[in-house]
Enzyme design. Sequence first.
Site, short mmCIF file in Angstrom:
data_model
loop_
_atom_site.label_atom_id
_atom_site.label_comp_id
_atom_site.label_asym_id
_atom_site.label_seq_id
_atom_site.Cartn_x
_atom_site.Cartn_y
_atom_site.Cartn_z
N HIS A 46 0.85 -1.19 0.00
CA HIS A 46 0.00 0.00 0.00
C HIS A 46 0.88 1.23 0.00
O HIS A 46 1.92 1.23 0.63
CB HIS A 46 -0.93 0.02 1.23
N ASP A 74 -8.11 -4.74 -0.30
CA ASP A 74 -8.64 -5.34 -1.52
C ASP A 74 -8.39 -6.83 -1.62
O ASP A 74 -9.09 -7.54 -2.34
CB ASP A 74 -8.05 -4.63 -2.75
N1 ACO Z 1 4.31 -7.50 -5.17
C1 ACO Z 1 5.67 -7.56 -5.25
N2 ACO Z 1 6.49 -6.52 -4.97
C2 ACO Z 1 5.93 -5.38 -4.58
C3 ACO Z 1 4.52 -5.23 -4.48
C4 ACO Z 1 3.72 -6.36 -4.77
N3 ACO Z 1 2.38 -6.27 -4.69
N4 ACO Z 1 4.24 -3.97 -4.07
C5 ACO Z 1 5.41 -3.35 -3.94
N5 ACO Z 1 6.44 -4.18 -4.23
C6 ACO Z 1 7.86 -3.88 -4.14
C7 ACO Z 1 8.34 -3.00 -5.28
O1 ACO Z 1 8.78 -3.77 -6.38
C8 ACO Z 1 9.43 -2.21 -4.61
O2 ACO Z 1 10.55 -3.07 -4.50
P1 ACO Z 1 12.05 -2.42 -4.55
O3 ACO Z 1 12.14 -1.51 -3.38
O4 ACO Z 1 12.94 -3.61 -4.46
O5 ACO Z 1 12.14 -1.71 -5.87
C9 ACO Z 1 8.92 -1.99 -3.20
O6 ACO Z 1 8.04 -3.10 -2.95
C10 ACO Z 1 8.16 -0.69 -3.02
O7 ACO Z 1 7.12 -0.66 -4.00
P2 ACO Z 1 6.54 0.66 -4.64
O8 ACO Z 1 5.86 0.34 -5.94
O9 ACO Z 1 7.58 1.73 -4.66
O10 ACO Z 1 5.46 1.08 -3.58
P3 ACO Z 1 4.35 2.14 -3.81
O11 ACO Z 1 4.03 2.69 -2.47
O12 ACO Z 1 4.70 3.10 -4.88
O13 ACO Z 1 3.13 1.26 -4.41
C11 ACO Z 1 1.22 -0.12 -4.58
C12 ACO Z 1 2.03 0.82 -3.70
C13 ACO Z 1 0.91 0.56 -5.94
C14 ACO Z 1 -0.12 -0.38 -3.88
C15 ACO Z 1 2.01 -1.42 -4.80
O14 ACO Z 1 2.29 -2.02 -3.55
C16 ACO Z 1 1.28 -2.42 -5.71
O15 ACO Z 1 1.39 -2.32 -6.93
N6 ACO Z 1 0.50 -3.37 -5.11
C17 ACO Z 1 -0.29 -4.29 -5.88
C18 ACO Z 1 -1.54 -3.61 -6.37
C19 ACO Z 1 -2.55 -3.40 -5.25
O16 ACO Z 1 -2.84 -4.29 -4.46
N7 ACO Z 1 -3.14 -2.18 -5.23
C20 ACO Z 1 -4.19 -1.85 -4.24
C21 ACO Z 1 -3.77 -0.71 -3.39
S1 ACO Z 1 -4.98 -0.48 -2.14
C22 ACO Z 1 -6.18 0.47 -2.79
O17 ACO Z 1 -6.11 1.09 -3.80
C23 ACO Z 1 -7.43 0.49 -2.01
#
Ligand code: ACO
Length: 428
Positions: A307, A364
């Site tokens: 998140h 979610d």
């Molecule tokens: N699976 C695997 N790796 C992940 C995931 C995931 N779901 N989410 C984040 N990471 C990793 C990234 O690759 C990154 O790794 P690194 O530091 O080695 O490069 C690190 O964790 C940080 O990730 P970011 O993308 O920078 O985190 P950000 O805060 O920008 O993104 C997000 C948050 C978009 C929710 C992300 O976690 C994601 O894509 N999750 C899956 C989609 C999801 O479930 N979205 C629902 C959000 S809740 C809502 O809208 C109500």
Amino acid sequence: MSQTATLEVNGNKYEFPIIKGSEQELAIDIKALRGATGGVTTIDPGYKNTGSCQSAITFLNGEEGILRYRGYSIEDLAEKADFLEVAYALIFGDLPTKEQLEKFNNDIKAEAHVDEDVKRILDGFPKSAHPMGVLSSLTSALIAFNPSSVNVDSEEDMYQAIVKIMAKFPVLTAWAHRKRMGMPLDYGDDSLGYVENFLKMMFKKPNQEYKKNDIIINAIDKLLILHADHEQNCSTSTVRIVGSSHAGLFASISAGISALWGPLHGGANQAVIEMLEAIKEDGGDTKKYMGKAKDKADPFRLMGFGHRVYKNFDPRAKIIKVAADEVLGDLGIVDPVLDIAKGLEQEALLDQYFVDRKLYPNVDFYSGIIYRALGIPTEMFTPMFALGRLPGWIAQWREMRLRKEPIGRPRQIYIGETFREFKNLNDR
Ligand code: ACO
């Protein structure tokens, strides 16, 4: 004594006030930055460090997993209030008295009809159309049938627009579902509560009496409350920025629906189940998919994990996990896809990659599980989220109008070509 922040640019020092929120959050107020520095701006793609407004609606602390609407904890609201009470509190600032709630409820019931001509617009969509696109279009179309919804310079006009969208949106959501299922469109029954009425509009079969199920009503009520607001997320920021141009409420909400559609935002609940189904089709090997999620060369992400703001746990996920367990237990549901979900949840919580990055199941992950258990088709998951988020969007839009916020217009740093001579077509 008021605090300030000092910024040095090219040897010149500038002071900016620091403002403090009611929960002691600090922010550097850079409103005067460009004027003082002669055009220097800030850059913050994704707005991870940028506050777009001051708001009195929702407080969240991602580090400590706190979420409060109007000061009330999400835990209390989910346990003790119903969705309409929460909607009222979000929009108008306080929990309603009995009289206020009754009036709000009655005013909504009085508007819970949609012009018959809207059915013809719905007819124009193919059955396969994604319901989020349908909902966004129909919400926009409502403006044509309710032209006064655009004039919202008075509190009374705003109230009328608010009541109308609260009343008509569940009808549109149920219709988007019924159209996909090939079922006749139906109006609600105003003797029922908001959530029960919505569920009846969704699921009543033309040849059968609708049987209410309190477990389902309570689970949906809770889910709608948990989704009702989340401060300045992507769709809410969209609603505020569209509204900041003085577009009406329905147009702003329609834009919010489009923003919510994406899989990185509201579309994640649909993406969770699609991912689980794909894992099942591929033999159910959760370890393989854990590996893919961790492989930087692989674009696969574990949907429903992580998140933007909750970096320890998502308080909504904690509440809804309990509700998901109850619903699955009470309804006696056995589903291999849900078994895969449980397996992934356990593995991810113990896996170093996920632990190091503080990636926990978000709301979610569990909402998708509940919707599936209740027989709601996957493509309707995000519309369910939209229905829950509606009061939050309304509250944020209303606040933005009452605070007379300026039109939203971010800056940029241009990185394209500098001046070039124009070449005639034949010379290129
Ligand atoms: N699976 C695997 N790796 C992940 C995931 C995931 N779901 N989410 C984040 N990471 C990793 C990234 O690759 C990154 O790794 P690194 O530091 O080695 O490069 C690190 O964790 C940080 O990730 P970011 O993308 O920078 O985190 P950000 O805060 O920008 O993104 C997000 C948050 C978009 C929710 C992300 O976690 C994601 O894509 N999750 C899956 C989609 C999801 O479930 N979205 C629902 C959000 S809740 C809502 O809208 C109500």
